[in-house]
Enzyme design. Structure first.
Site, PDB file in Angstrom:
ATOM      1  CE1 TYR A 161      -4.146   1.220  -0.477  1.00 67.75           C
ATOM      2  CE2 TYR A 161      -3.700   2.605   1.413  1.00 67.75           C
ATOM      3  CZ  TYR A 161      -4.483   2.288   0.326  1.00 67.75           C
ATOM      4  OH  TYR A 161      -5.592   3.018   0.038  1.00 67.75           O
ATOM      5  CD1 TRP A 179      -0.657   4.186   2.667  1.00 69.90           C
ATOM      6  CD2 TRP A 179       0.366   6.115   3.145  1.00 69.90           C
ATOM      7  NE1 TRP A 179      -1.381   5.199   2.086  1.00 69.90           N
ATOM      8  CE2 TRP A 179      -0.771   6.391   2.374  1.00 69.90           C
ATOM      9  CE3 TRP A 179       1.169   7.166   3.561  1.00 69.90           C
ATOM     10  CZ2 TRP A 179      -1.129   7.683   2.010  1.00 69.90           C
ATOM     11  CZ3 TRP A 179       0.810   8.449   3.197  1.00 69.90           C
ATOM     12  CH2 TRP A 179      -0.329   8.702   2.436  1.00 69.90           C
TER      13      TRP A 179
END
Length: 775
Positions: A115, A117
């Site tokens: 993702y 992050w």
């Protein structure tokens, strides 16, 4: 130069005080940050370090199978102990398994999960690293879009421009202060969300900017089920709308503008296409239902007179209309964004200083900044031979139903048959919906490999876990769009345990798979940093920005970017001359009706903005069984699930569980007191949380922030109860529409009750059972 050392996370730039006498480095807020986030200050704390993955670990049953001792049983994921092994054996196991899957099933059987992050650095970015590695060995199945923004990200390029461009070009705060009179926001301007930005944040702007606008007399109206998702430092008006009904409210406003001839016909004619069809729909000539203020009132719970007054106020002032990302993270989530754009066009203020629309102020620190815009250094992810992808929120569908078809932006595609998942960066057992369903899907792949810093739920559900470093333990470059500084991120501490950089892990795996040179190009970490920076110098020069040489940059502690201090007004060039500055849409104009989308033939996403009832909402019959709408917002004390185990996050929990906001009258009717452990439930699952009574939430609405680490009573699929307050055991794994296939987490009905008896212990942050050597 000041002699400071810096590190960064998505919450901000931080100053590092080196460790002394065998201790740990400490972090301080960046000295030029007017509103620093406390989240990142705890990155290096001992409390956080206790949960680190320290050595390569392999699930016992998978290891026995790999050594030829037993038959593999994927049903044991989450329930078995892990065996810590040496790096050589762990890398050998992973590389042989990757080679086996490629040989037996092809690269199209590998899913590259991430993702993105995991790091604010420009090089040590887990998503770029894992995708570059998998492309180097031939390719992988990727995901498209994001859980946060999928519906809008797919829709807005058809109607006006890509979301990345919209986000970077929002009218700046100073221009709003000087020109805006009325700021109407659907879903607030949550300062807690704007703690972060892709790549990091140097100067947090939202808190002071909102206060400055209010101090200059800007009138604020917050249309939201939650009052406190905006803080202007002064009083503002709150319209507590039913969740998921904003499209109906906007249509009611549009009808009032039409009925009273208050819409800007000149703007519509010159800058838009397709308004006539939308107008026919609003007036009821398409379906026999006029979208009057009275009609909208019955759906939204907002008074008819209030809707009419709001329409008049918006037409009579320099008005900025803002909409939170959460509104498109819902069933039919495309519709409120399409309706917002249509309304802004009717008001005719798009491209003017202080007017128009935003999507959305407060979602990231980027929006509203007038610092210079140019992209930072970027690691190429390369290209592989696999063209398959899935919309990001359809991972459970893919794993459960290989070969089934799905639609996406007018295409019909098939889900691939995934045998191996490699995940680096992110926690799907936070992001995804209906986690009990995801648990079932998670049993399908033959192997799951994870690079992870902490023993998250995803790590506990893997087969091979490689310990990865944090940003404090590596060198990198800090920069983010529309931020005024570039900084060298110098390693502040030695890696914990035996952890290694993602780059080092993938370099070794690539070498074992015959792709070492393709992946590394012969460079080590510092050579890559210099290479990326040197490439960036030329791009920055093209944008009118002068940067020092890499050697000069790395020897300094901070580089301040020269600013022009020029106003940023979204779509001002288009407004000034639409022929010279056409949009990237099919028509070159704002598409209030879109022929391309209409041509896809999706009943759940037709050619213009419409009101379609969600599959569950407070106006449906389902509310008689589950009478509360659950809002699952971004948490204030972490980013998604990152650092849920930090002291800062744990301090806000109630009896060790995530707080759930409930209106005092709703709590009284159910015998719930402030601080009680409560159970939220529906047909999909249940979870425990701590009751927080507040009138800042609308009646029949609950707010339970995301990010509490998934902590089920057991790891076997079924109607498990989460003990910790993870709301995604309750949310539905239903796409926003056939068009975007986006996440619809904000469409969720539940019930709530006081938990009877002694609640079970929270074990989310416990380490798994670990042994060394032989299984």
């Amino acid at each position: 130069m000041t002699g400071r050392t810096y590190t960064a996370a998505h919450w901000g730039l931080y100053e590092v005080t080196p460790a002394r006498n065998g201790g740990r480095p400490t972090l301080r807020p960046f000295h030029d940050d007017p509103d620093p986030s406390e989240i990142g200050l705890h990155m290096g704390s001992r409390e956080v370090a206790r949960n680190r993955v320290l050595r390569p670990a392999v699930r016992e049953g998978w290891l026995r199978h790999a050594r030829g001792l037993t038959r593999e049983d994927t049903r044991a994921r989450g329930d078995e102990r892990f065996v810590e092994v040496g790096w050589d054996e762990a890398l050998g196991l992973a590389s042989r398994e990757l080679a086996r899957v490629r040989s037996a099933h092809g690269n199209g059987a590998i899913f590259g999960g991430s993702y993105g992050w995991s790091s604010a650095g420009r090089f040590h970015h887990a998503q770029s690293q894992v995708h570059r590695f998998l492309n180097a060995i031939g390719g992988y199945v990727r995901h498209m879009d994001s859980y946060s923004l999928a519906a809008a990200r797919t829709l807005m390029p058809y109607l006006v421009m890509p979301m990345d461009e919209l986000m970077a070009d929002h009218t700046d705060w100073k221009t709003l202060r000087e020109h805006c009179q009325l700021f109407v926001t659907f879903g607030g301007v949550p300062r807690k969300n704007a703690q972060i930005a892709v790549g990091g944040t140097a100067r947090h702007l939202v808190k002071d900017s909102l206060r400055e606008l209010a101090g200059h007399g800007v009138r604020f109206i917050n249309i939201s089920p939650v009052r406190s998702d905006i803080d202007t430092g002064r009083d503002f008006e709150w319209m507590p709308i039913r969740p998921n009904t904003d499209t109906a409210l906007i249509l009611g406003i549009a009808h009032t503008l039409l009925a009273e001839d208050r819409h800007d016909k000149r703007f519509i004619q010159r800058y838009c296409v397709g308004f006539e069809k939308f107008e026919q729909y609003v007036l009821g000539r398409e379906d026999g239902v006029a979208k009057t203020a009275a009609w909208a009132s019955g759906i939204t719970g907002i008074g008819e007179k209030d809707i009419i007054a709001l329409a008049r106020d918006m037409a009579g002032a320099r008005c900025m209309i803002n909409m939170a990302w959460s509104l498109q993270r819902a069933h039919h989530g495309e519709q409120p964004y399409w309706a917002l754009l249509s309304l802004a066009a009717m008001l005719g203020q798009i491209g003017t200083p202080g007017g128009g629309f935003g999507v959305c102020y407060g979602a990231e620190n980027l929006m509203g900044s007038r610092y210079r815009k140019f992209r930072g250094p970027t690691l190429s992810q390369g290209r592989g031979s696999v063209d398959d992808f899935i919309p990001v929120a359809r991972i459970a569908d893919m794993l459960l139903h290989p070969g089934d078809t799905y639609t996406y932006c007018g295409q019909t595609r098939s889900y691939p048959d995934i045998r191996l998942v490699y995940w680096a960066g992110g926690n799907p057992f936070h992001h995804h919906q209906d986690l009990n369903r995801l648990l079932r899907a998670w049993r399908k792949p033959e192997t799951i490999i994870v690079n992870e810093q902490y023993w998250t739920p995803t790590a506990k559900l893997a087969d091979i876990v490689f310990p990865a470093t944090t940003s404090l333990e590596r060198n990198d470059i800090f920069y983010a769009q529309r931020e005024p500084y570039v900084a060298p991120m110098k390693r502040a501490m030695a890696p914990e345990g035996e952890s290694r950089d993602d780059y080092a892990i993938f370099s070794e795996l690539a070498a074992r798979l015959g792709a070492g040179e393709t992946f590394t190009e012969g460079r080590d970490e510092m050579q890559w940093l210099e290479h990326l920076y040197d490439e960036w110098i030329g791009k920055a020069r093209d944008a009118g920005v002068r940067l020092p040489s890499f050697q000069a940059f790395w020897s300094r502690d901070l580089v301040e970017i020269e600013q022009l201090d020029e106003p940023v007004v979204l779509l001002s060039d288009f407004r000034e001359n639409p022929e010279a500055h056409p949009l990237k849409t099919a028509s070159g104009k704002i598409e209030i009706f879109c022929e391309r989308i209409a041509g896809y033939g999706h009943d759940d996403c037709p050619g213009h903005a419409v009101w379609i009832e969600p599959h569950e909402w407070l106006g449906s019959g389902k509310a008689r069984i589950h009478p509360f709408h659950l809002i699952t917002d971004q948490p204030a004390r972490r980013l998604h699930s990152q650092l849920d185990h930090s002291p800062h996050s744990i301090e806000a929990k109630i009896q060790g569980r995530e707080p759930v906001w409930i209106h005092p009258e709703d709590a009284r009717e159910r015998g719930i007191r402030d601080g009680d452990v409560v159970r939220l439930y529906n047909a999909r699952g249940s979870c425990l949380a701590g009751a927080l009574l507040t009138a800042d939430v609308r009646r029949n609405v609950l707010k339970l922030s995301t990010g509490a680490w998934f902590d089920p009573e057991n790891w076997a699929p079924g109607n498990n109860m989460d003990k910790h307050g993870n709301p995604n055991v309750l949310t539905a794994d239903v796409p926003a529409s056939s068009f975007s296939q986006g996440c619809s987490a904000q469409t969720c009905l539940v019930d709530i009750e006081r938990y009877a008896g002694a609640p079970p212990r929270v074990t989310a942050h416990d380490l798994p059972f670990l042994s060394r050597g032989e299984p």
